[in-house]
Write a protein that holds these residues in place. Structure first.
Motif, short mmCIF file in Angstrom:
data_model
loop_
_atom_site.label_atom_id
_atom_site.label_comp_id
_atom_site.label_asym_id
_atom_site.label_seq_id
_atom_site.Cartn_x
_atom_site.Cartn_y
_atom_site.Cartn_z
N MET A 157 0.84 -1.21 0.00
CA MET A 157 0.00 0.00 0.00
C MET A 157 0.87 1.25 0.00
O MET A 157 0.89 2.01 -0.95
N LEU A 158 1.64 1.44 1.10
CA LEU A 158 2.55 2.60 1.17
C LEU A 158 3.99 2.10 1.06
O LEU A 158 4.40 1.20 1.77
N ILE A 177 5.13 11.95 3.95
CA ILE A 177 4.03 11.12 3.45
C ILE A 177 2.81 11.98 3.12
O ILE A 177 2.18 11.80 2.09
N VAL A 195 1.99 5.18 -3.27
CA VAL A 195 0.77 4.68 -2.64
C VAL A 195 0.06 3.86 -3.70
O VAL A 195 -0.21 4.35 -4.80
N ASP A 196 -0.23 2.61 -3.37
CA ASP A 196 -0.83 1.69 -4.36
C ASP A 196 -0.03 1.67 -5.66
O ASP A 196 -0.59 1.75 -6.74
N ARG A 233 -3.11 14.90 -2.21
CA ARG A 233 -2.90 13.63 -1.50
C ARG A 233 -3.96 13.42 -0.44
O ARG A 233 -4.28 12.29 -0.10
N ILE A 250 -5.33 10.41 2.03
CA ILE A 250 -4.57 10.35 3.29
C ILE A 250 -5.32 11.14 4.37
O ILE A 250 -5.59 12.32 4.20
N LYS A 268 -6.92 5.79 2.36
CA LYS A 268 -6.09 4.60 2.18
C LYS A 268 -5.06 4.54 3.30
O LYS A 268 -4.67 3.49 3.76
N ILE A 269 -4.62 5.75 3.69
CA ILE A 269 -3.59 5.84 4.74
C ILE A 269 -4.05 6.80 5.82
O ILE A 269 -4.59 7.87 5.52
#
Lengths: 290, 245
Positions: free
Chosen positions: B1-2, B52, B65-66, B78, B82, B168-169
């Motif tokens: 993922m990350l 990040i 990411v992905d 982002r 995120i 996602k994060i």
């Protein structure tokens, strides 16, 4: 009576300026000094258009559009070139001084004998007041609705907490530029109306107007202390009218007109400092009691 | 993922107070993983989060990411995938806006901020439901200005806002450090609830070893920009105070 009504109409016109500054000063938390330049810009553009036979109402709208460009420049200087807020406004304002003279071709233009929005509707005290009232009413409703939309809400949040808005995926630079453009557009509309109402546009007509607008905002906040957004805006309009009435009375009491700016600045200082002064007095009273 | 590849970051480059934080840091975090990050001050924990989230750009190295390279993507772009909660409870919410307005803004994370009305009835129902899960009584105070809430309440709200639209994060930067013990436990419980989701990869910075050990699925320790240990699952029980600082 008639003088009082025309004083109030003047307050309504200046209220547009105060509402514009309310957006930058209070909502965006951005001390925008461009206003003095964009007010004059609106006045000069409108004067030139009216002299060349353009419909006075249309020329007010065009002045507003041009005014938003002044805001665009300030916003660009601040967000993209990272120049401090106050400085970017001052830079645009100073640059506008030269631009305004270029637009008018000289330092002032008379609208004597030309059509104005006030003449179209009869140019009586009542009709002039009604024009101001209608314009302010429309602006109040549009602004209230706008700041409830997704975009308007995002602008308010940007002024509140920019980092949070970026973390929520908003392009805060765009939001800031947009708000500064709206604000300056309103300043230019105010300038256009002032020029048509006074019958001339002058390159110094913007001088000191920020302090006038700020005084109106703080007077309004002293009159109405409510949380509703619409009431806050109404407070600004009332503040502007009150300011004009105060000025009218002190002039009648024999104040020298050239002392007005000093008086305005002092009024603003007192009103801005009042909450703190109150607190200090309260604390010292309590200290004495203890 | 990350995925972080060869991350380098130096502050005040070629100045007397030059400080190198990262020299080729590599880190992989999978879907559903919950990484707790420990390490002393200046170890690079916050810088890692900033890189990040995009509020800081690396000198070199890449962030994926992905499998998509996001190294040069702007912070606000982002933010669409995120979610972030800051250490300062005041940083995650807009104080003069109401609870419903703050939540509405969070709902719009992925949509256009156009001229549609910001707060809709439909959303408010949803907000009420989500807020009642917090057990703070906020579901009846949708029209309250957020500035009137306590730090703990605001942090709970920020946590909810960060995950309202599923990211996602999720980045948690010492998000319990400024809270009293009771609010801290509440926020940690919520964190656990929210991050149980198998789709989110979570990174959490903490200075509390107990929290680092007991929360999440994996613990890493940073020291001068390098990962000095990286433990998963049961192995984490063996971390003791001796090798912490």
């Amino acid at each position: 009576m008639n003088i009082l009504i025309s004083t109030c109409s003047q307050g309504l016109i200046y209220a547009i300026l105060a509402l514009g500054l309310y957006i930058t000063f209070r909502i965006l938390n951005f001390a925008d000094m461009t206003a003095e330049g964009s007010l004059t810009l609106g006045g000069s553009v409108c004067a030139v258009l009216v002299i060349n036979g353009v419909n006075p109402v249309l020329s007010i709208l065009i002045a507003g559009l041009i005014g938003s460009l002044a805001g665009l420049i300030t916003g660009f200087l601040h967000t993209k070139l990272k120049i401090q807020a106050i400085l970017s406004g001052i830079l645009t304002m100073i640059a506008l001084y030269s631009i305004n003279i270029r637009i008018m071709g000289k330092a002032n233009l008379s609208l004597l004998g030309k059509d104005t929005i006030f003449k179209i509707f009869g140019d009586t005290h009542i009709s002039n007041f009604a024009i101001g009232l209608i314009i302010c009413g429309v602006l109040l409703s549009v602004l209230t609705l706008f700041f409830k939309t997704r975009l308007g809400m995002a602008i308010r949040a940007t002024g509140d907490n920019e980092q949070m808005m970026r973390a929520q995926g908003a392009n805060t630079n765009f939001k800031k530029i947009l708000a500064i453009m709206i604000s300056n557009s309103m300043c230019a509309v105010a300038g256009a109306l002032i020029a048509q109402s006074n019958g001339y546009a002058d390159v110094t007509m913007g001088m000191g107007t920020i302090v006038i607008a700020l005084a109106s905002i703080v007077i309004g906040e002293a009159i109405i202390r409510k949380n509703s957004f619409l009431l806050k805006l109404i407070a600004v309009v009332l503040g502007s009218i009150c300011y004009r009435l105060i000025i009218f009375f002190v002039l009648n009491l024999g104040m020298n007109p050239s002392d007005l700016k000093l008086f305005t600045a002092a009024t603003a200082v007192v009103l801005l400092a009042l909450p703190n002064i109150k607190k200090t007095i309260k604390r010292s009273v309590q200290n004495v009691k203890n | 993922m990350l995925k972080i590849e060869n991350l380098c970051k130096t502050f005040h480059k070629s100045e007397p107070d030059e400080k190198t934080i990262f020299k080729k840091l590599n880190l992989n975090v999978e879907k559903g993983e919950f990484v707790t990050i420990i390490g002393g001050n200046g170890a690079g924990k916050s810088t890692l989060m900033n890189v990040i989230s995009g509020s800081m750009f690396p000198d070199s190295g890449k962030v994926f990411v992905d499998n998509k390279n996001i190294t040069n993507l702007f912070e606000h772009k982002r933010a669409k995938f995120i979610g972030r909660v800051f250490q300062d409870p005041l940083k995650g919410t807009a104080p003069t806006l109401t609870i419903e307005e703050n939540l509405s803004l969070a709902m719009l994370r992925k949509s256009k901020r156009n001229l549609a009305f910001g707060v809709t009835k439909q959303n408010c129902e949803f907000f009420r439901e989500e807020l009642s899960k917090l057990n703070l009584g906020l579901e009846n105070r949708l029209k309250t200005k957020v500035g009137l809430l306590s730090g703990g309440q605001r942090q709970a709200l920020t946590l909810l806002m960060a995950t309202l639209v599923k990211p996602k994060i999720l980045l948690l930067d010492e998000h319990t450090a400024a809270l009293d013990p009771k609010s801290r436990d509440k926020i940690l419980e919520l964190t656990k609830q929210i991050t149980d989701d198998a789709e989110i990869a979570t990174l959490m910075i903490t200075h509390n070893l107990e929290i680092a050990k007991n929360l999440g699925t994996r613990t890493i320790k940073l020291e001068q920009g390098e990962i000095v240990f990286d433990l998963e699952g049961k192995n984490r029980k063996n971390i003791n105070l001796l090798n912490f600082e």
